[in-house]
Design a protein around this motif. Structure first.
Motif, mmCIF file in Angstrom:
data_model
loop_
_atom_site.group_PDB
_atom_site.id
_atom_site.type_symbol
_atom_site.label_atom_id
_atom_site.label_comp_id
_atom_site.label_asym_id
_atom_site.label_seq_id
_atom_site.Cartn_x
_atom_site.Cartn_y
_atom_site.Cartn_z
ATOM 1 N N THR A 350 0.815 -1.221 0.000
ATOM 2 C CA THR A 350 0.000 0.000 0.000
ATOM 3 C C THR A 350 0.844 1.265 0.000
ATOM 4 O O THR A 350 0.337 2.346 -0.273
ATOM 5 C CB THR A 350 -0.920 0.037 1.236
ATOM 6 N N GLY A 351 2.124 1.126 0.306
ATOM 7 C CA GLY A 351 3.007 2.286 0.369
ATOM 8 C C GLY A 351 3.019 2.980 1.711
ATOM 9 O O GLY A 351 3.748 3.976 1.894
ATOM 10 N N GLU A 352 2.242 2.493 2.688
ATOM 11 C CA GLU A 352 2.167 3.149 3.989
ATOM 12 C C GLU A 352 3.533 3.148 4.682
ATOM 13 O O GLU A 352 4.157 2.106 4.850
ATOM 14 C CB GLU A 352 1.130 2.456 4.880
ATOM 15 N N ASN A 353 3.983 4.330 5.054
ATOM 16 C CA ASN A 353 5.237 4.554 5.795
ATOM 17 C C ASN A 353 6.499 4.256 4.985
ATOM 18 O O ASN A 353 7.603 4.335 5.537
ATOM 19 C CB ASN A 353 5.283 3.731 7.099
ATOM 20 N N VAL A 354 6.364 3.937 3.705
ATOM 21 C CA VAL A 354 7.561 3.625 2.908
ATOM 22 C C VAL A 354 8.487 4.830 2.812
ATOM 23 O O VAL A 354 9.712 4.698 2.896
ATOM 24 C CB VAL A 354 7.167 3.124 1.501
ATOM 25 N N GLU A 355 7.909 6.038 2.659
ATOM 26 C CA GLU A 355 8.756 7.231 2.551
ATOM 27 C C GLU A 355 9.522 7.502 3.837
ATOM 28 O O GLU A 355 10.557 8.181 3.819
ATOM 29 C CB GLU A 355 7.910 8.451 2.171
ATOM 30 N N MET A 356 9.041 6.978 4.983
ATOM 31 C CA MET A 356 9.762 7.150 6.238
ATOM 32 C C MET A 356 11.119 6.457 6.197
ATOM 33 O O MET A 356 12.014 6.771 6.990
ATOM 34 C CB MET A 356 8.932 6.584 7.390
ATOM 35 N N LEU A 357 11.269 5.512 5.283
ATOM 36 C CA LEU A 357 12.547 4.813 5.131
ATOM 37 C C LEU A 357 13.677 5.815 4.913
ATOM 38 O O LEU A 357 14.759 5.701 5.512
ATOM 39 C CB LEU A 357 12.457 3.835 3.957
ATOM 40 N N PHE A 358 13.434 6.814 4.062
ATOM 41 C CA PHE A 358 14.478 7.780 3.750
ATOM 42 C C PHE A 358 14.691 8.768 4.892
ATOM 43 O O PHE A 358 15.773 9.339 5.032
ATOM 44 C CB PHE A 358 14.139 8.499 2.443
ATOM 45 N N HIS A 359 13.665 8.963 5.723
ATOM 46 C CA HIS A 359 13.853 9.760 6.941
ATOM 47 C C HIS A 359 14.844 9.060 7.869
ATOM 48 O O HIS A 359 15.760 9.701 8.409
ATOM 49 C CB HIS A 359 12.503 9.951 7.648
ATOM 50 N N PHE A 360 14.693 7.731 8.024
ATOM 51 C CA PHE A 360 15.617 6.969 8.860
ATOM 52 C C PHE A 360 17.022 6.963 8.261
ATOM 53 O O PHE A 360 18.011 7.086 8.985
ATOM 54 C CB PHE A 360 15.117 5.534 9.022
ATOM 55 N N ILE A 361 17.101 6.809 6.937
ATOM 56 C CA ILE A 361 18.416 6.807 6.291
ATOM 57 C C ILE A 361 19.109 8.146 6.507
ATOM 58 O O ILE A 361 20.321 8.204 6.775
ATOM 59 C CB ILE A 361 18.273 6.503 4.784
ATOM 60 N N GLY A 362 18.351 9.239 6.419
ATOM 61 C CA GLY A 362 18.913 10.562 6.667
ATOM 62 C C GLY A 362 19.473 10.693 8.075
ATOM 63 O O GLY A 362 20.546 11.275 8.286
ATOM 64 N N LYS A 363 18.758 10.129 9.068
ATOM 65 C CA LYS A 363 19.237 10.176 10.443
ATOM 66 C C LYS A 363 20.509 9.361 10.601
ATOM 67 O O LYS A 363 21.432 9.746 11.334
ATOM 68 C CB LYS A 363 18.159 9.648 11.387
ATOM 69 N N ILE A 364 20.581 8.207 9.900
ATOM 70 C CA ILE A 364 21.787 7.371 9.979
ATOM 71 C C ILE A 364 22.968 8.094 9.333
ATOM 72 O O ILE A 364 24.088 8.081 9.868
ATOM 73 C CB ILE A 364 21.531 6.010 9.301
ATOM 74 N N GLU A 365 22.730 8.729 8.171
ATOM 75 C CA GLU A 365 23.801 9.486 7.514
ATOM 76 C C GLU A 365 24.302 10.621 8.414
ATOM 77 O O GLU A 365 25.514 10.855 8.521
ATOM 78 C CB GLU A 365 23.305 10.065 6.193
ATOM 79 N N LYS A 366 23.375 11.312 9.049
ATOM 80 C CA LYS A 366 23.754 12.409 9.941
ATOM 81 C C LYS A 366 24.560 11.889 11.128
ATOM 82 O O LYS A 366 25.577 12.487 11.523
ATOM 83 C CB LYS A 366 22.497 13.128 10.428
ATOM 84 N N ALA A 367 24.137 10.746 11.684
ATOM 85 C CA ALA A 367 24.848 10.168 12.832
ATOM 86 C C ALA A 367 26.260 9.738 12.450
ATOM 87 O O ALA A 367 27.191 9.821 13.267
ATOM 88 C CB ALA A 367 24.066 8.979 13.386
ATOM 89 N N ALA A 368 26.433 9.291 11.206
ATOM 90 C CA ALA A 368 27.754 8.829 10.764
ATOM 91 C C ALA A 368 28.764 9.972 10.708
ATOM 92 O O ALA A 368 29.978 9.726 10.718
ATOM 93 C CB ALA A 368 27.644 8.153 9.399
ATOM 94 N N ARG A 369 28.268 11.199 10.662
ATOM 95 C CA ARG A 369 29.176 12.353 10.614
ATOM 96 C C ARG A 369 29.531 12.887 12.000
ATOM 97 O O ARG A 369 30.350 13.797 12.126
ATOM 98 C CB ARG A 369 28.545 13.471 9.770
ATOM 99 N N VAL A 370 28.908 12.332 13.040
ATOM 100 C CA VAL A 370 29.147 12.809 14.410
ATOM 101 C C VAL A 370 30.476 12.270 14.924
ATOM 102 O O VAL A 370 30.762 11.079 14.809
ATOM 103 C CB VAL A 370 28.003 12.369 15.347
#
Length: 464
Positions: A350-370
């Motif tokens: 149905t696509g429900e919450n699929v776009e949230m995947l990239f929100h999580f990826i963004g948080k992981i990318e940001k954390a990798a720079r800390v």
């Protein structure tokens, strides 16, 4: 060096798309591997091995281009899949700038080839007739059989041995339109995401939901995806490379040599990806095979997030938030060794919450720079050693002299944080105490989605 080469190939500017099409077992996957310069597509004598469209950049010729490998059209295979394979090949032709119509020079012209020729002529796309399996100069007269098809541009090759590849690349460069050029910045350094999980967990459905296209073949038949194939997509101006993989089954349940090879390919994909997306089927719950795949991710020390798929099939009418909390809590408890991974409840169908995947990826990318400052890190670890001293191993105990966070590798899109500990003897750091130190570091910086790498180096106390 190998990693840098792969990333360079992925980030090269493309001047168009070339689709390899033809009936089953004419050598499309072998040619695909030749053009991209590495073994991505599975090559096997069994017809119908390639079912999805597989994409990768080629830099072998004068100008780079993207190559599509497609499933064989009109051949043997499960009847459930034949229409979908035809649909995938049709889509590849629509989206390509140049068609490589591949035929088998050893078998000669077949009725299926003639039918396909009529279809390709209607597409009005530039086309090269590629006559494969001309392995020796004395076989060259076999291409005369295909002259009746009436295609102006024909090249005889041997995909297995590389014969005729230079002529083919020259013809591709001549016929490929220049106007389709894509700026290098548009596909520069994509983040590679390995979509992994057991068969029928919904990996291909998730890929289709992300790219909003039926690019990967979705079927209830387990093992539909046999290759690990790459798909470029964009979110928020950022490029991603989705690597859909064959479902990983227990070793004893492999039905064929092709499936065994597919599992090996999936395991290798985990190692080469920047981040792994583990897809778990909520309707069947967490299985031992899910845990084994999670173990492969942990062993490879890869950034990871977990997608709990098929939420639409278990979603209650009431108390959805409480149900999500309970499901996530239960999964975390069972996947305790991937405690750093975020969990996302979603429905690929149905696509429900699929776009949230990239929100999580963004948080992981940001954390990798800390980065944790050296002073802060040393105070933190010394306090951890004082509060809970390392265990005695024989007559000796681990001593920490100094710690620092390393700079990492510049060519990796998502780099897990690495901490170098200068100690009296690296062998004295037990696995349990290492996890304790990781927990103390995460209290200062959570590093969501990222494994923490602790590297010990010996240093004599008298040198300090």
């Amino acid at each position: 060096m190998r990693r840098s080469t792969e990333r360079a190939n992925q980030s090269v500017a493309s001047v168009g798309t070339v689709a390899i099409v033809g009936r089953p077992n004419v050598g499309k996957s072998a040619l695909f591997n030749r053009l991209v310069g590495r073994n991505i597509a599975i090559v096997h004598d069994q017809p119908g091995i390639t079912r999805d469209r597989i994409s990768a950049p080629s830099t072998r010729g004068a100008r780079p281009f993207n190559v599509w490998d497609t499933g064989g059209i009109g051949g043997a295979g499960e009847t459930e899949l034949s229409a979908q394979v035809r649909h995938a090949a049709d889509a590849a032709m629509r989206e390509s700038d140049l068609i490589l119509f591949m035929v088998d020079g050893q078998q000669g012209l077949t009725p299926i080839d003639e039918d396909l020729a009529r279809i390709f002529r209607r597409s009005r796309k530039p086309l090269i007739l590629v006559i494969n399996k001309i392995d020796d100069p004395k076989h060259e007269d076999r291409d005369l059989d295909f002259a009746k098809l009436g295609f102006q541009n024909a090249v005889s090759i041997s995909a297995a041995h590389g014969r005729g590849l230079a002529d083919l690349l020259e013809t591709i460069d001549r016929l490929l339109p220049v106007s389709t050029a894509i700026a290098e910045a548009d596909i520069d350094h994509p983040v590679s995401l390995a979509i992994v999980g057991k068969p029928n967990a919904g990996k291909s459905s998730l890929v289709n939901a992300i790219v909003r296209d039926e690019r990967a073949i979705v079927s209830e038949l387990p093992g539909t995806t046999r290759d690990a194939f790459d798909i470029h997509c964009e979110r928020g101006g950022k490029q991603f490379l989705l690597i859909d993989t064959a479902g990983i089954r227990a070793r004893g349940k492999h039905s064929s040599s092709v499936e065994v090879f597919s599992v090996m390919r999936a395991e290798r994909t985990i190692r080469r990806a920047d981040l792994c997306v583990l897809v778990v089927d909520l309707t069947s719950g967490l299985t031992s095979q899910d845990k084994k795949i999670a173990g492969l991710i942990q062993k490879a020390r890869k950034p990871c997030l977990v997608v709990l798929n098929k939420w639409d099939l278990v979603k209650p009418r009431r108390e959805t938030k409480e149900t999500i909390r309970r499901l996530t809590s239960d999964m975390r408890e069972n996947l305790f060794f991937l405690d750093y991974a975020p969990f996302l409840v979603a429905s690929a169908r149905t696509g429900e919450n699929v776009e949230m995947l990239f929100h999580f990826i963004g948080k992981i990318e940001k954390a990798a720079r800390v980065r944790i400052g050296t002073g802060v890190l040393n105070r933190l670890l010394r306090a951890a050693f004082a509060a809970n001293p390392p265990p005695m191993i024989g007559t000796r105990r681990l001593k920490l002299f100094y710690a620092a966070q390393s700079s990492g590798e510049a060519d990796r899109a998502i780099e897990p944080p690495e901490f170098v500990l200068f100690v009296n003897d690296p062998k004295l750091l037990s696995e349990t105490y290492g996890r304790y130190l990781e927990g103390q570091i995460r209290q200062a910086e959570p590093y969501p989605g990222l494994p923490l790498l602790l590297k010990c180096r010996p240093r004599k106390e008298t040198n300090l």
